[in-house]
Each structure stands twice: as structure tokens, then as C-alpha cells.
Design an enzyme around this catalytic site. Sequence first.
Site, short mmCIF file in Angstrom:
data_model
loop_
_atom_site.label_atom_id
_atom_site.label_comp_id
_atom_site.label_asym_id
_atom_site.label_seq_id
_atom_site.Cartn_x
_atom_site.Cartn_y
_atom_site.Cartn_z
N ALA A 80 0.21 -7.30 -7.43
CA ALA A 80 1.12 -6.17 -7.22
C ALA A 80 2.55 -6.68 -7.23
CB ALA A 80 0.83 -5.48 -5.88
N ARG A 120 8.85 -5.39 15.63
CA ARG A 120 7.90 -5.27 14.53
C ARG A 120 6.71 -6.18 14.78
NH1 ARG A 120 11.09 -1.84 13.84
NH2 ARG A 120 12.25 -1.25 11.95
N TYR A 166 8.43 0.99 -3.42
CA TYR A 166 7.26 0.15 -3.15
C TYR A 166 6.22 0.93 -2.33
CZ TYR A 166 4.34 -3.39 -0.94
OH TYR A 166 3.26 -4.10 -0.47
N LYS A 219 2.45 2.46 -3.57
CA LYS A 219 1.20 2.13 -2.88
C LYS A 219 0.47 3.39 -2.43
CE LYS A 219 0.89 -2.42 -2.81
NZ LYS A 219 -0.28 -3.14 -3.36
N PHE A 268 1.00 -15.55 -2.36
CA PHE A 268 0.94 -16.07 -0.98
C PHE A 268 -0.43 -15.86 -0.35
CE2 PHE A 268 1.79 -14.86 3.59
CZ PHE A 268 1.82 -16.16 4.06
N PHE A 292 0.16 -4.86 7.91
CA PHE A 292 1.50 -4.85 8.47
C PHE A 292 2.11 -6.24 8.26
CE2 PHE A 292 -0.05 -0.95 9.91
CZ PHE A 292 0.96 -0.20 10.48
N ASN A 293 3.32 -6.45 8.73
CA ASN A 293 4.01 -7.72 8.49
C ASN A 293 3.14 -8.91 8.87
OD1 ASN A 293 6.33 -6.42 7.65
ND2 ASN A 293 7.35 -6.55 9.63
#
Length: 298
Positions: A74, A201, A139, A143, A17, A165-166
Amino acid sequence: MEVLSREKIFITGIEGFTGRYLEKYFLEQDFLVYGTCLHESEKENIFTCDILNENAIFDLLNEVNPDYIIHLAAISFVAEKNQKKIYDVNIFGTLNLLNAIEKSGCNPRKILIASSAAVYGNVEGVLEESMCPNPVNHYGNSKLVMENMVKQFYNRLNIIIVRPFNYTGTGQKNHFLIPKIVSHYKDKKEKIELGNIDVYREFNSVFFVIKCYNELLFSEIKSEVFNVCTGKEKNIRTILNTMNDIANYSIEVEVNPKFVRKNEIKMLKGSPDKLFQSIGDFTDEFSLEGTLRDMYEC
């Protein structure tokens, strides 16, 4: 391979992505862009390479001789069931890359390595780089271990570690929350099953992340860890209301207990202070509504 004088950027996981956005961005900036993926690609600039094979990375680096490296490859899906694969790829894949860089003839000016905000774990409030990480899943833990291993190379290679972050955008897979929501609206579904819609979030634009990576990559900064975040939080209810406006209808939300996490943190966001002090604050260039609209209209 033709040797040209233009600067070369090498991106592992280039067909993921984020990698696809980075490739397009740097090609538009007139860089020569090369990358790796696990499958055969029709593009001449993308090579099949498993980062668990250090010799393959070594050969590729010698062939490309990049000026800059961005490491994205990853296992990035938190719910990945193969636990060993998570640790192998995220830790040893990164170590293979750094070892291959040192053994090869290339001398990159900067290496940007993607970690994750998942290293912080479920901590209420604003998360700063100075906090002690406390990951709660494999996960995030992979990391964090990766970060600790990478820091051993600080005195020998110019490295920056980023903790995004998201973030979201067109092309992100539907098992992620925002694409799932948008796809339901695009398909004119009457109902959607979600978890707790009243948690807050960050939901940032992939274009914001790309700009941050660019600014950090070409800065003089090295041997640092940065949150890549805006510090601007939204709850999922707000996202649904925005999508109701964009799609011009209201979807019915069913709360599925399977999607509700125990002891879920109500508000979690990053502190962008260190980031903005280093590269500036350009968050006003990106909006959640604009991102959602782009995803809906694509």
C-alpha cells in the site's frame, strides 16, 4: 519452484517495515514464506510484482499456491503527494489481488488485509469498530473505500480486515515520529523540532502487531474488522522523557508551527475490546520503553 508439503504464506509488500518482521517471524515458525515487492530482490522467495497488474498477481498466485495471504502492499505515508497513486494502489491494488485469487487455482484458508486506524479520522476519545468512519485525508479515505470493496468478497473468501493504530520498531523510516525522535538521540543532536508534544496517542510495538496478525490469521474468525491496538496511550512528552533516561541526556524541543495541526485532537486511541475477546490480551509482553531502547541500541 520446488513443491514442499509445509504450509505457505504469501505476503504482499514483504520488504516494507511490517513485511520484514512478518517474514522473519513466520520463517522461524517453519513456514514457507513468499512475497512481493516493486524492485528486484536477491531473495528467491521474493518476487517483483506490481499489484496494479492483476495478471502478474494471477500468475504468481498460481505458482506459489499459498495457504495464507497477508496483504500489506500500500501507499502508507499519509503525506504522499501523488493522490491518484494513493487511490490506485490502496483500492485497485487490493481489488486486483482479490480478483486474481478468485480466478487462480489457489484456495487460501485465510486472507488478512491491512487497513488503518486512519479511517476513523480525528475523533476524540476511544475508537471502536462500530463507529462510523470519518477519514480526513486521502490515505484514510482510500483505506475506507478499500474496506467497503473488500466486504463484497466476504461471502466467497475467508477475509479479516485489520485497522492497526500507531506502531513502531527498529527499521521504521525516519519520517515517522518515533524513529525521528530516536534518531536525534542516537546522533546526539542538541535540538529537535516537533509539533504539539502534549497530545496522547498509541505507540505500540511492531512485535505486538505481528502477534495479533498471527493470532487472527490462524483463528476461525472471518468476515470481521478488528482494531489492532492496546488502548494504552502516551503523550510525546513522556516519550521524550523516556528517551532522556535511555540516552542519558536531555534534548531541547523546539515547537515548529508547521508541525502543529489545526484543531488537533488531544487524545486518540483504539478500543481493543473486540480484539482481546477474540484472541486474548497479551499487551504485558510488550513495553514502550523496551521498544525505544531496542531502537536506540540497534
